[in-house]
Design an enzyme around this catalytic site. Structure first.
Site, PDB file in Angstrom:
ATOM      1  N   GLY A 121       0.827  -1.202   0.000  1.00 54.66           N
ATOM      2  CA  GLY A 121       0.000   0.000   0.000  1.00 54.66           C
ATOM      3  C   GLY A 121       0.859   1.248   0.000  1.00 54.66           C
ATOM      4  O   GLY A 121       0.573   2.216   0.713  1.00 54.66           O
ATOM      5  N   VAL A 166      -2.551  -7.644  -2.279  1.00 56.82           N
ATOM      6  CA  VAL A 166      -2.080  -8.434  -1.143  1.00 56.82           C
ATOM      7  C   VAL A 166      -3.108  -9.456  -0.680  1.00 56.82           C
ATOM      8  O   VAL A 166      -2.744 -10.460  -0.046  1.00 56.82           O
ATOM      9  CB  VAL A 166      -1.663  -7.533   0.039  1.00 56.82           C
ATOM     10  CG1 VAL A 166      -0.533  -6.601  -0.358  1.00 56.82           C
ATOM     11  CG2 VAL A 166      -2.859  -6.758   0.588  1.00 56.82           C
ATOM     12  N   ASN A 200       1.464  -2.357   5.327  1.00 53.46           N
ATOM     13  CA  ASN A 200       0.694  -1.119   5.471  1.00 53.46           C
ATOM     14  C   ASN A 200      -0.638  -1.151   4.733  1.00 53.46           C
ATOM     15  O   ASN A 200      -1.529  -0.368   5.047  1.00 53.46           O
ATOM     16  CB  ASN A 200       1.544   0.055   4.971  1.00 53.46           C
ATOM     17  CG  ASN A 200       0.768   1.342   4.859  1.00 53.46           C
ATOM     18  OD1 ASN A 200       0.405   1.952   5.856  1.00 53.46           O
ATOM     19  ND2 ASN A 200       0.494   1.759   3.619  1.00 53.46           N
ATOM     20  N   SER A 241      -3.840   0.028  14.358  1.00 54.47           N
ATOM     21  CA  SER A 241      -4.654   1.231  14.490  1.00 54.47           C
ATOM     22  C   SER A 241      -5.151   1.329  15.921  1.00 54.47           C
ATOM     23  O   SER A 241      -5.258   0.316  16.632  1.00 54.47           O
ATOM     24  CB  SER A 241      -5.848   1.181  13.536  1.00 54.47           C
ATOM     25  OG  SER A 241      -6.792   2.186  13.835  1.00 54.47           O
ATOM     26  N   TYR A 300     -13.027  -3.248  10.692  1.00 53.25           N
ATOM     27  CA  TYR A 300     -11.696  -2.635  10.750  1.00 53.25           C
ATOM     28  C   TYR A 300     -11.019  -2.942  12.089  1.00 53.25           C
ATOM     29  O   TYR A 300      -9.827  -3.274  12.150  1.00 53.25           O
ATOM     30  CB  TYR A 300     -11.833  -1.131  10.542  1.00 53.25           C
ATOM     31  CG  TYR A 300     -10.540  -0.387  10.296  1.00 53.25           C
ATOM     32  CD1 TYR A 300      -9.859  -0.525   9.099  1.00 53.25           C
ATOM     33  CD2 TYR A 300     -10.029   0.482  11.263  1.00 53.25           C
ATOM     34  CE1 TYR A 300      -8.682   0.176   8.860  1.00 53.25           C
ATOM     35  CE2 TYR A 300      -8.857   1.191  11.039  1.00 53.25           C
ATOM     36  CZ  TYR A 300      -8.184   1.036   9.835  1.00 53.25           C
ATOM     37  OH  TYR A 300      -7.027   1.721   9.602  1.00 53.25           O
ATOM     38  N   ALA A 352     -11.632  -5.498  14.023  1.00 53.03           N
ATOM     39  CA  ALA A 352     -11.297  -6.923  14.042  1.00 53.03           C
ATOM     40  C   ALA A 352     -10.006  -7.189  13.274  1.00 53.03           C
ATOM     41  O   ALA A 352      -9.144  -7.949  13.728  1.00 53.03           O
ATOM     42  CB  ALA A 352     -12.439  -7.736  13.447  1.00 53.03           C
ATOM     43  N   ILE A 394      -4.565  10.277  11.503  1.00 58.88           N
ATOM     44  CA  ILE A 394      -3.446  10.772  10.705  1.00 58.88           C
ATOM     45  C   ILE A 394      -4.022  11.432   9.456  1.00 58.88           C
ATOM     46  O   ILE A 394      -4.911  10.876   8.808  1.00 58.88           O
ATOM     47  CB  ILE A 394      -2.495   9.633  10.307  1.00 58.88           C
ATOM     48  CG1 ILE A 394      -2.035   8.840  11.545  1.00 58.88           C
ATOM     49  CG2 ILE A 394      -1.299  10.187   9.543  1.00 58.88           C
ATOM     50  CD1 ILE A 394      -1.221   9.633  12.552  1.00 58.88           C
TER      51      ILE A 394
END
Length: 239
Positions: free
Chosen positions: A8, A57, A85, A137, A150, A152, A183
């Site tokens: 990524g 990926v 990433n 995260s 997200y 999980a 971010i």
């Protein structure tokens, strides 16, 4: 030559990491799934000190084929640093979440970690050196409503980081995770930044460069005794 693969890597945090590691002397391998124009911009910002690697990926066969093809062109060399990433968000409350949104988020973040890292481990073990950085995260640490999928995926990455770190430590391979908060990237576009900043003790969103600096620290030879850790970069949002 030292090689670092950033999945990524075409935009946002991934781009900042690629640029930083190129400045640290790494030949960066910039992975992207579809947006070649943005990936090329990342490569340009790295001063051309790298190459592009296109693969999804979440697709095991595609990933292994790309990595095998790279290895065939670089006999006697290996990828010593991998930064997992790649990830996406598909936010929704669980009751209304389409099944595809659940699987897509986990496939890219969690299965992507496996698909990329597992084929690279044998060479790291053979050379007795490796640095694996997994992008988690704050959602994976505390969970956030509307981000069950997200959370999980990122929580799974954190658990996998801790387990893998113990498996490979004797081979001088470190495995760490970074857990960013808010971010300023395209993933946070559309969020109510003014309101969210009030929740952050530092009163601002972080920058991709701040995350990239932490990655550079963790991949350095001087951090060989740091493994199995999760470093939060969130301005005090969650401690």
């Amino acid at each position: 030559m030292n090689y670092a693969l950033i999945t990524g890597g075409s935009r946002g945090i991934g781009r900042a990491i690629a640029v930083k590691l190129s400045q640290e002397g790494y030949h960066v391998l910039i992975n992207y799934a579809s947006n070649e124009a943005e990936a090329q911009r990342t490569l340009e910002q790295c001063g051309g000190q790298g190459e592009l690697m296109r693969f999804d990926v979440s697709n095991s066969q595609e990933t292994r084929a790309a990595l095998s093809e790279w290895q065939a062109r670089h006999e006697g060399e290996y990828i010593s640093v991998v930064v997992n990433n790649a990830g996406i968000r598909r936010d929704n409350v669980m009751a209304l979440m389409p099944e595809d949104d659940w699987h897509r988020v986990l496939d890219i973040t969690l299965s992507g970690f496996y698909n990329v890292t597992q084929p690279l481990l044998p060479a790291m073990q053979l050379h007795k050196f490796g640095r694996i950085i997994n992008m988690a995260s704050v959602s994976g640490l505390k969970g956030l409503p509307g981000q069950t999928n997200y959370s999980a995926a990122k929580g799974g990455i954190i658990a996998a980081t801790k387990a893998l770190a113990q498996e490979v430590a004797r081979r001088n391979i470190t495995v760490n995770a970074i857990a960013p908060g808010f971010i300023r990237t395209d993933m946070t576009e559309g969020l109510d930044e003014a309101t969210l900043k009030k929740q952050i003790p530092m009163g601002r969103f972080g920058t991709p460069e701040e995350v990239a600096d932490t990655v550079a620290f963790l991949v350095s030879p001087q951090t060989g005794y740091i493994t199995g850790n999760v470093i939060s970069i969130n301005g005090g949002l969650y401690t």
